[in-house]
Design a protein around this motif. Structure first.
Motif, mmCIF file in Angstrom:
data_model
loop_
_atom_site.group_PDB
_atom_site.id
_atom_site.type_symbol
_atom_site.label_atom_id
_atom_site.label_comp_id
_atom_site.label_asym_id
_atom_site.label_seq_id
_atom_site.Cartn_x
_atom_site.Cartn_y
_atom_site.Cartn_z
ATOM 1 N N ASN A 425 0.828 -1.209 0.000
ATOM 2 C CA ASN A 425 0.000 0.000 0.000
ATOM 3 C C ASN A 425 0.861 1.257 0.000
ATOM 4 O OD1 ASN A 425 -2.424 -1.426 0.009
ATOM 5 N ND2 ASN A 425 -2.495 -1.530 2.251
ATOM 6 N N GLU A 428 2.604 1.657 -3.430
ATOM 7 C CA GLU A 428 1.710 2.207 -4.452
ATOM 8 C C GLU A 428 1.548 3.716 -4.281
ATOM 9 O OE1 GLU A 428 -1.757 -0.154 -3.823
ATOM 10 O OE2 GLU A 428 -1.174 -1.678 -5.299
ATOM 11 N N GLU A 432 2.811 6.677 -6.897
ATOM 12 C CA GLU A 432 1.951 7.752 -7.411
ATOM 13 C C GLU A 432 2.629 9.109 -7.246
ATOM 14 O OE1 GLU A 432 -0.826 7.757 -9.075
ATOM 15 O OE2 GLU A 432 -0.932 5.564 -9.110
ATOM 16 N N SER A 443 6.956 1.971 -13.281
ATOM 17 C CA SER A 443 6.626 0.640 -12.749
ATOM 18 C C SER A 443 7.697 0.196 -11.762
ATOM 19 C CB SER A 443 6.480 -0.385 -13.872
ATOM 20 O OG SER A 443 7.709 -0.565 -14.545
ATOM 21 N N ILE A 456 4.091 -3.323 -9.797
ATOM 22 C CA ILE A 456 3.181 -2.236 -9.454
ATOM 23 C C ILE A 456 3.397 -1.140 -10.489
ATOM 24 C CG2 ILE A 456 2.488 -0.606 -7.648
ATOM 25 C CD1 ILE A 456 4.044 -2.358 -5.665
ATOM 26 N N SER A 458 2.151 2.658 -12.291
ATOM 27 C CA SER A 458 1.460 3.933 -12.124
ATOM 28 C C SER A 458 1.606 4.693 -13.427
ATOM 29 C CB SER A 458 2.052 4.730 -10.979
ATOM 30 O OG SER A 458 1.413 5.987 -10.857
#
Length: 461
Positions: A425, A428, A432, A443, A456, A458
């Motif tokens: 979490n 991520e 961002e 990534s 992950i 973005s």
């Protein structure tokens, strides 16, 4: 030493400083300042008396206020290494407490001047952090006026989220990557026969083929200094945004030795404040007793009311190791260790089995039901458990690995050397933040709970 606006404390400070010099301490001058408790809290939370504004510091301030209100986090002093050093004392604390703090700060100042890690990083980042930080804060205030809260805060979100992501093995001021790869292979020199052949009448001399260089990969190898990389290679970063990243990076370099030597440094300062108070025969007996009571509170190994402590008190651990070293090998040997080591070498080389048993150190594990169990008393496990939070500045080991032609960026979590997983979490959210300033797809490759590869991503915001 600058004047302390308390005649009694000023007198004791001067005499303690002279005693410190007589006992062999060697340090840059120290400017002391008495400040209100609320200002001291701001310094502790922001990390500096004047620093770039950001909402995260407000959150830290609330947490610090709650801890202090519960009696769990009292601040005696904040000291900034440099030439001169700057130390802040709380004006509401008693004269005995502040007398101890003066002695403690002199120990810190001696450590900061003579430890090689401190010396190396201060040479790179400079010895005037307070003035530099204030100038940066002024520049960001100007950026807020010109570009607005939302744009400036987006840059600060990303830069401060990456605050520990520097490469301590690199220099603060380093060149950019080469733009082209060196050509592979060398064209051989013509041998004697070819030279004679080319010189025959009517023969056309053929020029040697031109060696072509190709565009270099960016980065040429895994790049762990993310603040530096984004500042210099984000495709659309503006100059003022780049300056914010480089400012955060420079402050991270300044603070790294404080982080990497915390146990050594706090222990060294605690040893010297105890010794200076003990040998300061000019102190009144009641003041000495009150100061020693404050010393006992600082270096105690346990939580309140003799409860079991599940976290190491760096003051107590460092103080105990230094006392053990000095008792066995003398102060000159201790000074040599102080100059050469950081916490990694200090704990691995000088936290002995006997001392760990004496201090009742152990590795514990917690269960879902809230229970605690002693998992290990092995000295190697104890040492590595103490040092684990210090690895890589306390942050996951993340590298920029490839910048594509279209500006998209690939990053990699080096979980094998890291030895720990990611908080997905949080990862991520940080991704961002990065994407807002990178302004192209970003990534991050890591591993999931089962060990499988997880990416992950973005996209440009």
């Amino acid at each position: 030493m600058s004047a302390v606006p308390n005649p009694t404390l000023q007198e004791y400070s001067k005499r303690i400083e002279q005693l410190a010099l007589d006992l062999g301490l060697d340090y840059y001058p120290v400017d002391f300042e008495l400040v209100p408790n609320n200002f001291m809290m701001e310094i502790a939370v922001y990390g500096l008396p004047v620093r770039m504004p950001h909402w995260s510091f407000g959150i830290r301030y609330i947490h610090q206020l709650i801890r202090q209100g519960m009696g769990n986090s009292r601040i005696f002093e904040v000291m900034f290494p440099g030439d001169p050093c700057h130390a802040y004392l709380v004006n509401d604390n008693t004269v005995p407490e502040n007398t101890l703090v003066v002695a403690h700060v002199l120990g810190h100042a001696d450590f900061a001047k003579n430890n090689h890690l401190f010396a190396r990083f201060m040479e790179m980042a400079g010895g005037h952090i307070l003035e530099q930080a204030a100038a940066r804060a002024h520049q960001i205030d100007a950026a807020l006026e010109e570009y607005g809260q939302e744009r400036v805060e987006a840059v600060l979100d990303a830069a401060l989220a990456l605050e520990p992501h520097i490469d301590i093995n690199q220099e603060l001021h380093r060149p950019l990557y080469p733009t082209h790869q060196a050509p592979r292979g060398e064209v051989p020199e013509p041998d004697a026969f070819r030279k004679r052949f080319h010189n025959l009448p009517g023969e056309k001399i053929i020029s040697e083929p031109q060696r072509m260089s190709s565009r270099a990969l960016i980065p040429p190898q895994s790049e762990y200094d993310l603040l530096w990389f984004i500042a210099n290679y984000a495709p659309d970063l503006e100059g003022w945004e780049r300056d914010i990243f480089l400012a955060v990076r420079e402050e991270s370099y300044y603070f790294y030795p404080v982080f990497a030597c915390q146990i050594m440094n706090e222990g060294w300062a605690s040893y010297w404040h105890a010794r200076l108070l003990r040998e300061a025969d000019f102190l009144p007996h009641d003041l000495y007793l009150s100061a020693i009571k404050a010393h006992s509170d600082v270096v105690r190994p346990y939580a309140a009311d003799n409860q079991l402590a599940l976290a190491v008190n760096p003051y107590h651990l460092g103080f105990s190791i230094w006392e053990d070293i000095i008792e066995k090998n003398g102060i000159d040997a201790a000074r040599g260790i102080m100059k050469e080591e950081d916490d990694f070498g200090f704990i691995r080389n000088y936290l002995s089995v006997e001392l760990a048993e004496k201090l009742e150190l152990f590795v514990y594990e917690s269960h879902d039901d809230g229970g605690i169990k002693i998992a290990n008393r092995d000295i190697h496990a104890i040492r590595e458990s103490i040092l684990a939070p210090k690895f890589n500045y306390g942050a996951p080991r993340i590298a920029a690995t490839h910048l594509h032609i279209d500006g998209s960026l690939e990053m990699l979590h080096d979980h094998e050397s890291d030895g720990r997983g990611l908080d997905i979490n949080r990862a991520e959210r940080v991704l961002e933040y990065i994407a807002r300033v990178w302004r192209r797809p970003v990534s991050l490759q890591t591993v999931g709970h089962s060990g499988n590869t997880r990416v992950i991503s973005s996209k440009k915001s």
